[in-house]
Scaffold this motif. Sequence first.
Motif, PDB file in Angstrom:
ATOM      1  N   TRP A   1      -9.317   0.363   2.320  1.00 54.57           N
ATOM      2  CA  TRP A   1     -10.887  -0.124   2.620  1.00 54.57           C
ATOM      3  C   TRP A   1     -11.087  -0.999   1.713  1.00 54.57           C
ATOM      4  O   TRP A   1     -11.895  -2.396   2.019  1.00 54.57           O
ATOM      5  CB  TRP A   1     -11.536   1.162   2.118  1.00 54.57           C
ATOM      6  CG  TRP A   1     -13.042   0.910   2.175  1.00 54.57           C
ATOM      7  CD1 TRP A   1     -13.875   0.542   3.324  1.00 54.57           C
ATOM      8  CD2 TRP A   1     -14.264   0.781   1.072  1.00 54.57           C
ATOM      9  NE1 TRP A   1     -15.277   0.468   2.571  1.00 54.57           N
ATOM     10  CE2 TRP A   1     -15.306   0.593   1.400  1.00 54.57           C
ATOM     11  CE3 TRP A   1     -13.813   1.073  -0.360  1.00 54.57           C
ATOM     12  CZ2 TRP A   1     -16.462   0.189   0.672  1.00 54.57           C
ATOM     13  CZ3 TRP A   1     -14.825   0.799  -1.321  1.00 54.57           C
ATOM     14  CH2 TRP A   1     -16.090   0.398  -0.830  1.00 54.57           C
ATOM     15  N   VAL A   2     -10.975  -0.963   0.473  1.00 59.60           N
ATOM     16  CA  VAL A   2     -10.948  -1.909  -0.594  1.00 59.60           C
ATOM     17  C   VAL A   2     -10.261  -3.417  -0.084  1.00 59.60           C
ATOM     18  O   VAL A   2     -10.970  -4.430   0.036  1.00 59.60           O
ATOM     19  CB  VAL A   2     -10.279  -1.858  -1.895  1.00 59.60           C
ATOM     20  CG1 VAL A   2     -10.411  -2.896  -2.786  1.00 59.60           C
ATOM     21  CG2 VAL A   2     -11.183  -0.657  -2.496  1.00 59.60           C
ATOM     22  N   LEU A   3      -9.002  -3.343   0.244  1.00 64.94           N
ATOM     23  CA  LEU A   3      -8.379  -4.420   0.934  1.00 64.94           C
ATOM     24  C   LEU A   3      -8.938  -5.098   2.200  1.00 64.94           C
ATOM     25  O   LEU A   3      -8.879  -6.316   2.479  1.00 64.94           O
ATOM     26  CB  LEU A   3      -6.824  -3.984   1.324  1.00 64.94           C
ATOM     27  CG  LEU A   3      -5.990  -3.991  -0.051  1.00 64.94           C
ATOM     28  CD1 LEU A   3      -4.602  -3.237   0.084  1.00 64.94           C
ATOM     29  CD2 LEU A   3      -5.764  -4.858  -0.871  1.00 64.94           C
TER      30      LEU A   3
ATOM     31  N   ALA B   1       0.353  -4.702  -1.533  1.00 62.26           N
ATOM     32  CA  ALA B   1      -1.012  -4.552  -2.418  1.00 62.26           C
ATOM     33  C   ALA B   1      -1.554  -3.195  -2.051  1.00 62.26           C
ATOM     34  O   ALA B   1      -1.895  -2.545  -3.070  1.00 62.26           O
ATOM     35  CB  ALA B   1      -1.851  -5.510  -1.613  1.00 62.26           C
ATOM     36  N   GLU B   2      -1.332  -2.527  -0.860  1.00 58.75           N
ATOM     37  CA  GLU B   2      -1.683  -1.145  -0.948  1.00 58.75           C
ATOM     38  C   GLU B   2      -1.178  -0.095  -1.877  1.00 58.75           C
ATOM     39  O   GLU B   2      -1.771   0.562  -2.415  1.00 58.75           O
ATOM     40  CB  GLU B   2      -1.669  -0.780   0.667  1.00 58.75           C
ATOM     41  CG  GLU B   2      -2.386   0.669   0.680  1.00 58.75           C
ATOM     42  CD  GLU B   2      -1.998   0.849   2.503  1.00 58.75           C
ATOM     43  OE1 GLU B   2      -1.803   2.256   2.791  1.00 58.75           O
ATOM     44  OE2 GLU B   2      -2.258   0.111   3.166  1.00 58.75           O
ATOM     45  N   ALA B   3       0.148  -0.286  -1.880  1.00 64.84           N
ATOM     46  CA  ALA B   3       0.797   0.519  -2.797  1.00 64.84           C
ATOM     47  C   ALA B   3       0.355   0.241  -4.341  1.00 64.84           C
ATOM     48  O   ALA B   3       0.225   1.215  -5.141  1.00 64.84           O
ATOM     49  CB  ALA B   3       2.394   0.331  -2.790  1.00 64.84           C
ATOM     50  N   LYS B   4       0.109  -0.788  -4.811  1.00 64.12           N
ATOM     51  CA  LYS B   4      -0.351  -1.238  -6.089  1.00 64.12           C
ATOM     52  C   LYS B   4      -1.692  -0.573  -6.275  1.00 64.12           C
ATOM     53  O   LYS B   4      -1.932  -0.197  -7.279  1.00 64.12           O
ATOM     54  CB  LYS B   4      -0.503  -2.708  -6.223  1.00 64.12           C
ATOM     55  CG  LYS B   4       0.808  -3.461  -6.472  1.00 64.12           C
ATOM     56  CD  LYS B   4       0.732  -4.826  -6.871  1.00 64.12           C
ATOM     57  CE  LYS B   4       1.894  -5.687  -6.918  1.00 64.12           C
ATOM     58  NZ  LYS B   4       1.631  -7.047  -7.071  1.00 64.12           N
TER      59      LYS B   4
ATOM     60  N   VAL C   1     -11.186  -7.839  -5.611  1.00 61.18           N
ATOM     61  CA  VAL C   1      -9.973  -7.167  -5.690  1.00 61.18           C
ATOM     62  C   VAL C   1      -9.223  -7.552  -4.270  1.00 61.18           C
ATOM     63  O   VAL C   1      -7.937  -7.755  -4.412  1.00 61.18           O
ATOM     64  CB  VAL C   1     -10.117  -5.745  -5.676  1.00 61.18           C
ATOM     65  CG1 VAL C   1      -8.751  -4.943  -5.351  1.00 61.18           C
ATOM     66  CG2 VAL C   1     -10.695  -5.108  -7.197  1.00 61.18           C
ATOM     67  N   ALA C   2      -9.905  -7.258  -3.175  1.00 56.94           N
ATOM     68  CA  ALA C   2      -9.290  -7.894  -1.864  1.00 56.94           C
ATOM     69  C   ALA C   2      -8.940  -9.283  -1.800  1.00 56.94           C
ATOM     70  O   ALA C   2      -7.836  -9.534  -1.277  1.00 56.94           O
ATOM     71  CB  ALA C   2     -10.499  -7.340  -0.818  1.00 56.94           C
ATOM     72  N   THR C   3      -9.652 -10.125  -2.482  1.00 57.00           N
ATOM     73  CA  THR C   3      -9.115 -11.584  -2.232  1.00 57.00           C
ATOM     74  C   THR C   3      -7.882 -11.650  -3.431  1.00 57.00           C
ATOM     75  O   THR C   3      -7.047 -12.316  -3.073  1.00 57.00           O
ATOM     76  CB  THR C   3     -10.357 -12.406  -3.071  1.00 57.00           C
ATOM     77  OG1 THR C   3     -11.655 -12.174  -2.121  1.00 57.00           O
ATOM     78  CG2 THR C   3      -9.888 -13.926  -3.156  1.00 57.00           C
ATOM     79  N   LYS C   4      -7.908 -11.106  -4.352  1.00 55.93           N
ATOM     80  CA  LYS C   4      -6.580 -11.176  -5.384  1.00 55.93           C
ATOM     81  C   LYS C   4      -5.298 -10.583  -4.763  1.00 55.93           C
ATOM     82  O   LYS C   4      -4.460 -11.188  -4.983  1.00 55.93           O
ATOM     83  CB  LYS C   4      -6.854 -10.298  -6.723  1.00 55.93           C
ATOM     84  CG  LYS C   4      -5.795 -10.278  -7.773  1.00 55.93           C
ATOM     85  CD  LYS C   4      -5.945  -9.577  -8.810  1.00 55.93           C
ATOM     86  CE  LYS C   4      -4.715  -9.744  -9.868  1.00 55.93           C
ATOM     87  NZ  LYS C   4      -5.061  -9.038 -11.294  1.00 55.93           N
ATOM     88  N   TYR C   5      -5.525  -9.466  -3.873  1.00 50.01           N
ATOM     89  CA  TYR C   5      -4.094  -8.758  -3.496  1.00 50.01           C
ATOM     90  C   TYR C   5      -4.002  -9.531  -1.840  1.00 50.01           C
ATOM     91  O   TYR C   5      -3.102  -8.935  -1.439  1.00 50.01           O
ATOM     92  CB  TYR C   5      -4.323  -7.527  -3.357  1.00 50.01           C
ATOM     93  CG  TYR C   5      -4.250  -6.882  -4.798  1.00 50.01           C
ATOM     94  CD1 TYR C   5      -2.935  -6.721  -5.331  1.00 50.01           C
ATOM     95  CD2 TYR C   5      -5.199  -6.568  -5.530  1.00 50.01           C
ATOM     96  CE1 TYR C   5      -2.962  -6.309  -6.769  1.00 50.01           C
ATOM     97  CE2 TYR C   5      -5.312  -6.005  -6.808  1.00 50.01           C
ATOM     98  CZ  TYR C   5      -3.915  -5.801  -7.257  1.00 50.01           C
ATOM     99  OH  TYR C   5      -3.802  -5.582  -8.787  1.00 50.01           O
ATOM    100  N   LYS C   6      -4.871  -9.963  -1.337  1.00 52.92           N
ATOM    101  CA  LYS C   6      -4.792 -10.584   0.261  1.00 52.92           C
ATOM    102  C   LYS C   6      -3.375 -11.134   0.141  1.00 52.92           C
ATOM    103  O   LYS C   6      -2.830 -12.175  -0.472  1.00 52.92           O
ATOM    104  CB  LYS C   6      -5.673 -11.725   0.397  1.00 52.92           C
ATOM    105  CG  LYS C   6      -5.818 -12.052   1.811  1.00 52.92           C
ATOM    106  CD  LYS C   6      -6.897 -12.910   2.047  1.00 52.92           C
ATOM    107  CE  LYS C   6      -6.758 -13.403   3.672  1.00 52.92           C
ATOM    108  NZ  LYS C   6      -8.078 -14.427   4.061  1.00 52.92           N
ATOM    109  N   GLY C   7      -2.651 -10.943   1.275  1.00 48.53           N
ATOM    110  CA  GLY C   7      -1.385 -11.439   1.521  1.00 48.53           C
ATOM    111  C   GLY C   7      -0.244 -10.724   1.116  1.00 48.53           C
ATOM    112  O   GLY C   7       0.857 -11.085   1.424  1.00 48.53           O
ATOM    113  N   GLN C   8      -0.567  -9.856   0.043  1.00 46.21           N
ATOM    114  CA  GLN C   8       0.658  -9.479  -0.806  1.00 46.21           C
ATOM    115  C   GLN C   8       1.059  -8.093   0.282  1.00 46.21           C
ATOM    116  O   GLN C   8       0.476  -7.219   0.224  1.00 46.21           O
ATOM    117  CB  GLN C   8       0.152  -9.021  -2.013  1.00 46.21           C
ATOM    118  CG  GLN C   8      -0.084 -10.060  -3.121  1.00 46.21           C
ATOM    119  CD  GLN C   8      -0.458  -9.899  -4.424  1.00 46.21           C
ATOM    120  OE1 GLN C   8       0.024  -8.523  -4.970  1.00 46.21           O
ATOM    121  NE2 GLN C   8      -1.031 -10.417  -5.022  1.00 46.21           N
TER     122      GLN C   8
END
Length: 102
Positions: free
Chosen positions: A97-99, A60-63, A50-57
């Motif tokens: 934490w996930v991110l 991401a946290e809001a999603k 999950v962290a890899t998929k959202y990295k740099g977005q």
Amino acid sequence: MKTLMNVALACAALALGAPAQANADLAKTKNCMGCHAMDTKVLGPAFKEVATKYKGQKDAEAKLVASITKGSSGAWGAMAMPPNPVSPAEAQTLAKWVLAQK
């Protein structure tokens, strides 16, 4: 003096590591680990995936907060993620934490 410095460094390391462990404990308490694991897919994706998929977005946290609180479907396959009974603050803590997973 050297012993005092070692004690100070050990305390700093514990203080820096405490939030990460506290968030892992929150994930366990809120039953996130029933469907997720750190490194491997269970019913849902691994937290590191999950962290890899959202990295740099930027959003991401809001999603992730929305997925945690409202549930989601289709983002990771056929298995839907149900809404989770967490407070907004807990959802934000879990998302951060996930991110942060690597």
